[in-house]
Structure formats: C-alpha cells, structure tokens
Design a protein around this motif. Structure first.
Motif, PDB file in Angstrom:
ATOM      1  N   ILE A  49       0.856  -1.189   0.000  1.00 52.08           N
ATOM      2  CA  ILE A  49       0.000   0.000   0.000  1.00 52.08           C
ATOM      3  C   ILE A  49       0.893   1.239   0.000  1.00 52.08           C
ATOM      4  CG2 ILE A  49      -1.708   1.332   1.282  1.00 52.08           C
ATOM      5  CD1 ILE A  49      -2.716  -1.236   2.514  1.00 52.08           C
ATOM      6  N   ASP A  89      -0.228  -1.806  -4.994  1.00 50.68           N
ATOM      7  CA  ASP A  89      -1.526  -2.460  -5.101  1.00 50.68           C
ATOM      8  C   ASP A  89      -2.681  -1.543  -4.726  1.00 50.68           C
ATOM      9  OD1 ASP A  89      -0.366  -5.069  -5.772  1.00 50.68           O
ATOM     10  OD2 ASP A  89       0.462  -4.940  -3.745  1.00 50.68           O
ATOM     11  N   ILE A  90      -2.478  -0.677  -3.757  1.00 54.93           N
ATOM     12  CA  ILE A  90      -3.484   0.299  -3.334  1.00 54.93           C
ATOM     13  C   ILE A  90      -2.744   1.604  -3.046  1.00 54.93           C
ATOM     14  CG2 ILE A  90      -5.388   0.797  -1.740  1.00 54.93           C
ATOM     15  CD1 ILE A  90      -5.404  -2.125  -0.934  1.00 54.93           C
ATOM     16  N   ARG A  91      -3.401   2.733  -3.320  1.00 54.37           N
ATOM     17  CA  ARG A  91      -2.784   4.041  -3.094  1.00 54.37           C
ATOM     18  C   ARG A  91      -3.727   4.939  -2.309  1.00 54.37           C
ATOM     19  NH1 ARG A  91      -1.706   1.818  -7.677  1.00 54.37           N
ATOM     20  NH2 ARG A  91      -3.842   2.269  -8.342  1.00 54.37           N
ATOM     21  N   TYR A  92      -3.208   5.580  -1.268  1.00 51.86           N
ATOM     22  CA  TYR A  92      -3.929   6.588  -0.498  1.00 51.86           C
ATOM     23  C   TYR A  92      -3.012   7.810  -0.383  1.00 51.86           C
ATOM     24  CZ  TYR A  92      -6.765   2.577   1.008  1.00 51.86           C
ATOM     25  OH  TYR A  92      -7.557   1.459   1.037  1.00 51.86           O
ATOM     26  N   SER A 127      -7.282   5.928  -3.872  1.00 54.32           N
ATOM     27  CA  SER A 127      -8.606   5.460  -3.463  1.00 54.32           C
ATOM     28  C   SER A 127      -9.264   6.369  -2.441  1.00 54.32           C
ATOM     29  CB  SER A 127      -8.501   4.047  -2.871  1.00 54.32           C
ATOM     30  OG  SER A 127      -8.055   3.133  -3.845  1.00 54.32           O
ATOM     31  N   LYS A 153      -3.920 -10.810  -5.122  1.00 58.01           N
ATOM     32  CA  LYS A 153      -2.923  -9.942  -5.768  1.00 58.01           C
ATOM     33  C   LYS A 153      -2.357 -10.610  -7.012  1.00 58.01           C
ATOM     34  CE  LYS A 153       1.546  -7.670  -5.299  1.00 58.01           C
ATOM     35  NZ  LYS A 153       2.494  -6.948  -4.437  1.00 58.01           N
TER      36      LYS A 153
END
Length: 275
Positions: A115, A134-137, A194, A226
C-alpha cells in the motif's frame, strides 16, 4: 528490522502486527533517489516478502515529501557515462534502465500487498513507484507530477505502462505530456488514489487501520488475489478465468478455509498460519 540500508528504513510499529512500513529515507532531498536505491529497494522487498511475520507492506516517505523523483546527480552520472562507441554506450544504458525498471517491478513481484501512503510531493520516480503499488492513499497536501517530459526524458520506469490502466488512456496521456501538478483531490477524482485523508497524521492512522484489516485476512486468499489480479491484467477474461481456476485448484483446499469456516460456526476470531 530486515537489514540496514542507505536509502530505506523498515519499521514494524508493533511486535504483534503483520504490518511492516517500508520508508523512503532521504528526507533532506525530498527522498529523491540515488542509484543505491535501485539495489536496495528490491532486496528490501524480497526480504519482507520472505519474512513469515510480514502480512502487508506500507510504502511511505520520511520527512515532508513522499518522493521528489530521481536524484539529479544520478541523472547526470547516467547521462555522462558514455564512451566513444555509440553502440556500446547505448547497450550499457539499456542494461542500466532495465536494472532500474526491475527494481520498481519488484513491487508487483512481491507476494504481499504493498500500500502506498503518499504525502507532499510525488513526482517522476515517485509516480513510477505508486503506480506499481496495489493500493494508493494520500493526504490532502499530496501532489503528483509525471515530470520526465519537462526534463527532456521519456518516462521509462513504468508510469507510461501502468498509469493508463489506473486513470484511463486519455488522462494518462494528458498528465504525461503536460507534466502538470495534480492535487490529492484531483488524484482521487482520476482514480489514482482510493481515498484522500485530511492530514499526514490521519493518513498514517487510516492506512494503518486498513493495512491491519487486510493483514488479518486469510493469507493465501490475500496473496492469491494480488497474483491473479496482476496476471489477469494482461489476459482476456477467458484466460484470466482459466488462470484463477488453476490457482484455486491448488490453493483453495487449505487450512485457511477450514479455519475460516470453523471460526464462523463458533463465532470466534480465526487464527491463520503465517505465510
């Protein structure tokens, strides 16, 4: 701690947590990365991937910014590393670029989810890294820029290949040709991140909670999700379905499944073996 690095730091905030923080650690230069980074980064990811205590990795930056891109001294050293033979110079440069590309692709090779928690500046190499995550904040103060075209370079470490699949081809083309600054809020609208948190502190707390949640899920299902998502990205739907059928035929009947069903029946928290 997975070893000592010049450009990185690994931190496990709680000895009982499966969340490990991989921190870009050159804050005095906005975490602009030297050549050492490209050797250290894949080694650190590989060490975390093979550590059974690691369930999920949070990638962040020390200091005021996530990553200011590639260190200009590194750019200059690559550009000046030439001989009189144009062919040999080109062949050597290609090997160097492939080596650097491989360091970023190590994020996708890592079985454990990665992340990105982004604050402040994220440009150039920073965008390459987060598009591979895989995920972005991000926090509200974050801003992004595919900066390479302003420096006379065609972005070559993954942004042009990965960004279109995240924000759409047209948006990726516009961002890459203009090199303009994109705010955290616009990044959310484009789908690059996200969620946008109000501050860096809220980002750390919020991403930490999300990571703990994912880290508590059945490990084989997490790494399988994933792996299948990344593999299916370059396949047709039919090919992707065939791939996940093959994956689950070998992974589905696991102790994780048994533990999940038992925990549900007995209304207790499941306990999974480390991976």
């Amino acid at each position: 701690m997975e070893g000592k690095y010049e450009t990185l730091m690994i931190l496990q905030e709680s000895p009982t947590s499966g969340v490990f923080n991989l921190i870009l650690n050159r804050p005095s230069v906005s975490n602009a990365m030297s050549l050492d980074f490209f050797s250290e980064f894949p080694k650190a990811l590989d060490a975390l991937d093979h550590n059974p205590n690691v369930a999920i990795i949070v990638l962040s930056g020390a200091g005021n910014h996530f990553c200011g891109g590639l260190d200009l001294k590194t750019v200059a050293s690559i550009a000046n590393n030439s001989s009189g033979d144009h062919g040999r110079t080109g062949e050597r440069l290609r090997r160097q670029l492939k080596f650097m590309q491989d360091a970023i692709t190590a994020i996708e090779r890592c079985r454990k989810p990665v992340i990105a928690a982004i604050h402040g500046e994220c440009r150039g190499l920073g965008v390459d890294m987060v598009t591979a995550c895989d995920i972005r904040y991000c926090s509200k103060d974050a801003f992004f820029s595919v900066k390479e075209v302003d420096m006379g370079i065609t972005a070559d470490l993954g942004t042009l290949q990965r960004l279109p699949g995240i924000v759409g081809f047209g948006n990726a083309m516009e961002l890459s040709l203009t090199a303009r600054r994109v705010s955290g809020e616009e990044a959310k609208e484009l789908g690059l991140v996200s969620r946008v948190f109000g501050s860096r502190e809220e980002l750390k707390e919020g991403v930490g909670a999300i990571a703990e949640g994912i880290g508590g899920k059945p490990p084989l299902a997490v790494v399988g999700t994933k792996a299948v998502m990344i593999r299916s990205r370059d396949l047709t739907v039919e090919q992707g379905l065939d791939y996940v059928a093959t994956w689950n035929s070998s992974m589905l009947l696991s102790d994780d499944l048994t533990q999940t069903i038992s925990a549900y029946k007995h209304k207790r928290k499941p306990t999974y073996a480390k991976l």
